[in-house]
Scaffold this active site. Structure first.
Site, PDB file in Angstrom:
ATOM      1  N   SER A   1       0.838  -1.151  -0.163  1.00  0.00           N
ATOM      2  CA  SER A   1      -0.143  -0.018   0.023  1.00  0.00           C
ATOM      3  C   SER A   1       0.989   1.370  -0.196  1.00  0.00           C
ATOM      4  O   SER A   1       0.248   2.366  -0.471  1.00  0.00           O
ATOM      5  CB  SER A   1      -1.058   0.054   1.169  1.00  0.00           C
TER       6      SER A   1
ATOM      7  N   SER B   1     -12.544   8.394 -29.253  1.00  0.00           N
ATOM      8  CA  SER B   1     -13.805   7.798 -29.551  1.00  0.00           C
ATOM      9  C   SER B   1     -13.959   7.375 -31.107  1.00  0.00           C
ATOM     10  O   SER B   1     -13.689   8.377 -31.813  1.00  0.00           O
ATOM     11  CB  SER B   1     -14.991   8.587 -28.809  1.00  0.00           C
TER      12      SER B   1
ATOM     13  N   ARG C   1       3.457  -7.547 -18.393  1.00  0.00           N
ATOM     14  CA  ARG C   1       3.638  -7.221 -19.931  1.00  0.00           C
ATOM     15  C   ARG C   1       5.141  -6.884 -20.214  1.00  0.00           C
ATOM     16  O   ARG C   1       5.500  -6.338 -21.187  1.00  0.00           O
ATOM     17  CB  ARG C   1       2.849  -5.968 -20.108  1.00  0.00           C
TER      18      ARG C   1
END
Ligand SMILES: Cc1cc2nc3c(=O)[nH]c(=O)nc-3n(C[C@H](O)[C@H](O)[C@H](O)COP(=O)(O)OP(=O)(O)OC[C@H]3O[C@@H](n4cnc5c(N)ncnc54)[C@H](O)[C@@H]3O)c2cc1C
Length: 227
Positions: free
Chosen positions: A50, A84, A181
């Site tokens: 954290s 978009s 990745r």
């Protein structure tokens, strides 16, 4: 793949301040770099994650849709906004692998390896993509010319079309992303990501290393496991 660090608010000192609140409360104390290194080593080694959430990196990334789609599987501590295809016409920018991109897959699912293609395979791949992209773009434009909505016309565009998105992540979620990745011989848990998303991840890792050198070094030392 284009990765730009747009803004960052992250450093090793903040990790240490967040961690030390548990033992010093609101007292202000200064610590040497070596003390900070020792603390970060403990936090990463014992997976106290954290304190690594107090920071952020915002990237603007241009990548093919298939990379964006893989990227957005990362949910925790990641915020996204993407170009978009409904509100704007997409750009005719398409992915064709570089000549040295390995083309032939072998091995088994979950641990595939790749080797270079022949000259002919490279030619077939680039020509097939060029032809498909050209035809797709022609049909996309034909539909737009007929007044068909962008959100309908975009259906013909392939996953090799480039898109742009912003992603904001904290250092902990960035390490988790990098652990999955990137392909590294030093990783405790080996991952086999697609080359194109690793091209994005490698650039992100360079920024991470610049702004959080101790955290990055410790992440690597402990087998690239996110705390
Ligand atoms: C090499 C590779 C191959 C892949 N192949 C495929 C594939 O064939 N098909 C496919 O669908 N996906 C595939 N993925 C995507 C993969 O399954 C994950 O969705 C992706 O890597 C994100 O990982 P994550 O869920 O750990 O990350 P995040 O979504 O960022 O989550 C981080 C962590 O938070 C916790 N968490 C998040 N959400 C939940 C939840 N709902 N419940 C409980 N805990 C949660 C987990 O501990 C998780 O590890 C592949 C990924 C890689 C790296």
């Amino acid at each position: 793949m284009d990765v730009e660090l747009v803004q960052q608010l992250a450093n090793d000192e903040m990790v240490c301040m967040a961690a030390r609140v548990s033992t010093i409360g609101n007292k202000a104390q200064s610590y040497t770099r070596e003390k900070n290194r020792g603390l970060i080593n403990f936090l990463v080694r014992d997976r106290h994650g954290s304190p690594f959430e107090h920071g952020s990196f915002t990237f603007r990334i241009c990548a093919p849709i298939f990379v964006v789609r893989e990227f957005m599987r990362h949910r925790a501590g990641m915020s996204y906004n993407e170009e978009s295809g409904r509100y704007k016409e997409l750009e005719p920018v398409f992915y064709i692998p570089a000549g040295d991109r390995p083309l032939v897959q072998f091995g088994k699912a979950g641990a595939y390896d790749f080797k270079p293609g022949t000259f002919r395979q490279a030619l077939v791949a680039s020509e097939a993509m060029r032809m498909a992209y050209t035809e797709a773009w022609t049909q996309y434009q034909a539909m737009l010319d007929q007044g068909i909505a962008r959100e309908v016309a975009r259906s013909v565009l392939p996953v090799g079309t480039f898109s742009t998105f912003y992603v904001t992540c904290n250092p902990r979620s960035l390490m988790h992303f990098l652990s999955l990745r990137t392909k590294s011989d030093h990783a405790r848990y080996k991952s086999f990501p697609q080359v194109e998303i690793q091209m994005v991840a490698d650039q992100m890792e360079e920024h991470f290393k610049t702004y959080m050198p101790i955290t990055h070094e410790t992440f690597v030392q402990h087998g690239r496991v996110a705390p």
